[in-house]
Design a protein around this motif. Structure first.
Motif, short mmCIF file in Angstrom:
data_model
loop_
_atom_site.label_atom_id
_atom_site.label_comp_id
_atom_site.label_asym_id
_atom_site.label_seq_id
_atom_site.Cartn_x
_atom_site.Cartn_y
_atom_site.Cartn_z
N GLU A 459 2.97 -0.42 0.51
CA GLU A 459 4.36 -0.09 0.85
C GLU A 459 5.33 -0.63 -0.19
N SER A 460 5.11 -1.87 -0.63
CA SER A 460 6.00 -2.45 -1.64
C SER A 460 5.89 -1.71 -2.96
N HIS A 462 5.16 1.47 -3.24
CA HIS A 462 5.74 2.80 -3.03
C HIS A 462 7.25 2.79 -3.26
N HIS A 463 7.92 1.69 -2.98
CA HIS A 463 9.37 1.62 -3.09
C HIS A 463 9.86 1.28 -4.49
#
Length: 482
Positions: A459-460, A462-463
């Motif tokens: 998730e980190s 992806h951002h």
């Protein structure tokens, strides 16, 4: 002649380009193990006439063919060969103590490394530059016969000048001293420490330092990354630590080095002596260079083996040992490395282990001393995480340690980073160690770094901004030669 060159220079260039291109393309096709590397180099050679062949000669020829004058320790150290045999450990002994999978790994080591696994060794961790340099200086001050040193970086700074002074003092006492510094690493300081050592009467050589006059241009990209110090043939130091002040003081970078006694000292000496002979032609023989065995009881752990790697007869030995260790892992694989940029085969072995249920943890620094490598590493993070491995970015001071432990039984420590340069281009030296207590130290070192670490998540990643991810992928394309 001038008339001929003036009128026919285009024809001469065409012939020269064709000959150089054909020779270089044939060499790349016949010697590269990876088809993508072969295609890439052939493309560079064809698309950049003459220049492409020159670039390939400098950066693409990745193997030195040299004859080892000390091929086996028994040939070089006949006076201790019989004693050393009492300390040799076979795969049966490893299997009885550590299990069948570790016995299989021991058998692999016998086939890959050409060095015996031995008992009776003592391995003392040195966990800071202040501790490591103090131990090395003490050994140098107490030397009575010989000192052999090989290192990648030997800076002309406070730490380097202090160690150089100890070496010069030893030479004045009559101790035989040889210092081999990598030609690239010797230039990290300007002026180089070499001048000080030579002025003090030390025999110094730069590894691959004569790539032009010595006709070694194809090997200009190949470096010795080994860190070895052998004193009186009885005490050795090895690990990841260069000689520079960055590793001293309260705000020092972290690293891990080792003081070693026992049978493996003989093999460490052989490796450094081979490298000295390759560069200078001098065979370190005679009474001063005798090995003096200082070992514990035969059959007692830790069981240790020297793993020699380099672009010569030992090509990819470290790579083979590590992928073999991943294949036998049952519970855990824990890795700490400052530079984690391995090839697809290495990553596939880790992924396979993770899919079997093995817990794979990788600890790397949050802040890196090489920004390009730091970004290139991050380009691989999504793939590694999707394969089931975990990545931790340790905060605080940069950690240069190279540590790996499998199933809390088997360790791999030394100079090898986990990138293409260390696994394929550099001359490296490592130890494989079978011992629960030593594995506990390595695991504890990693646990300490994980306490202040941040776990990387998909998730980190992806951002992150697209431009940053694109830049990291572009830098990752150059990872084989970073």
């Amino acid at each position: 002649m001038i008339y001929f060159l003036d009128h026919y220079w285009p024809h001469i260039l065409a012939v020269l380009s064709t000959v150089m291109g054909v020779v270089a393309a044939i060499h790349a096709t016949m010697t590269k193990r990876d088809v993508r590397a072969a295609i890439g180099w052939v493309g560079v050679i064809i698309l950049s006439p003459i220049l492409g062949a020159v670039i390939y000669a400098v950066a693409g020829v990745n193997r030195i063919r040299r004859a080892s004058f000390i091929a086996r320790r028994s040939l070089r150290h006949g006076h201790v060969a019989e004693m050393l045999q009492h300390y040799d450990v076979g795969s049966d002994a490893v299997e009885n103590r550590f299990g069948g999978r570790m016995g299989a790994l021991c058998h692999l080591g016998e086939r890959v490394t050409r060095h015996a696994l031995s008992s009776g060794n003592r391995i003392m961790p040195l966990t800071s530059g202040d501790e490591a340099y103090a131990a090395m200086e003490k050994a140098i001050d107490e030397a009575s016969h010989s000192i052999l040193m090989e290192t990648y970086i030997f800076d002309r700074d406070e730490a380097g000048l202090r160690l150089a002074g100890r070496l010069i003092a030893a030479r004045k006492r009559g101790v035989e001293v040889r210092v081999l510094i990598d030609a690239v690493g010797a230039r990290y300081s300007v002026p180089s420490i070499v001048g000080d050592l030579v002025a003090g009467g030390i025999d110094v050589a730069a590894f691959n330092g004569k790539v032009i006059s010595g006709l070694r241009l194809p090997y200009a990209n190949l470096r010795t990354h080994r860190k070895i110090l052998v004193v009186d043939g009885a005490i050795a130091f090895m690990g990841g630590m260069n000689i520079r002040k960055d590793f001293t003081g309260p705000d020092a970078a972290r690293d891990t080095h080792f003081r070693v006694t026992g049978p493996v000292v003989s093999d460490l000496f052989v490796v450094a002596a081979d490298d000295w002979h390759f560069e200078t032609g001098e065979a370190l023989q005679g009474e001063a260079w005798r090995v003096h065995l200082s070992a514990g009881e035969p059959g007692h752990a830790p069981f240790s083996r020297v793993v020699v790697s380099g672009p010569d007869a030992h090509l990819e030995s470290n790579h083979r040992m590590l992928t073999g260790a991943f294949s036998v892992a049952e519970r855990s694989i824990r890795i700490m490395s400052p530079y984690f940029l391995p090839d697809p085969i290495f990553l596939a072995a880790l992924a396979t282990a993770a899919r079997r249920g093995v817990a794979v943890e990788i600890v790397i620094p949050s802040e890196n001393n090489l920004a390009i490598v730091n970004h290139a590493m991050q380009a691989q993070f999504p793939q590694i995480l999707r394969d089931g491995c975990r990545i931790f970015r340790s905060k605080g001071r940069f950690d240069h340690s190279k540590l790996l432990v499998v199933d809390d039984k088997w360790c791999f420590v030394g100079s090898s980073n986990l990138d293409s340069r260390s696994l394929r281009l550099n001359f490296e030296i490592d130890l494989e160690v079978y011992d629960e207590d030593f594995a506990g130290f390595v695991a504890g070192r990693m646990d300490a770094r994980k306490q202040d670490a941040e776990e990387v998540t998909l998730e980190s990643l992806h951002h992150k901004p697209f431009w940053l991810k694109l830049m990291q992928r572009v830098l990752w394309l150059a990872s084989p030669y970073l």
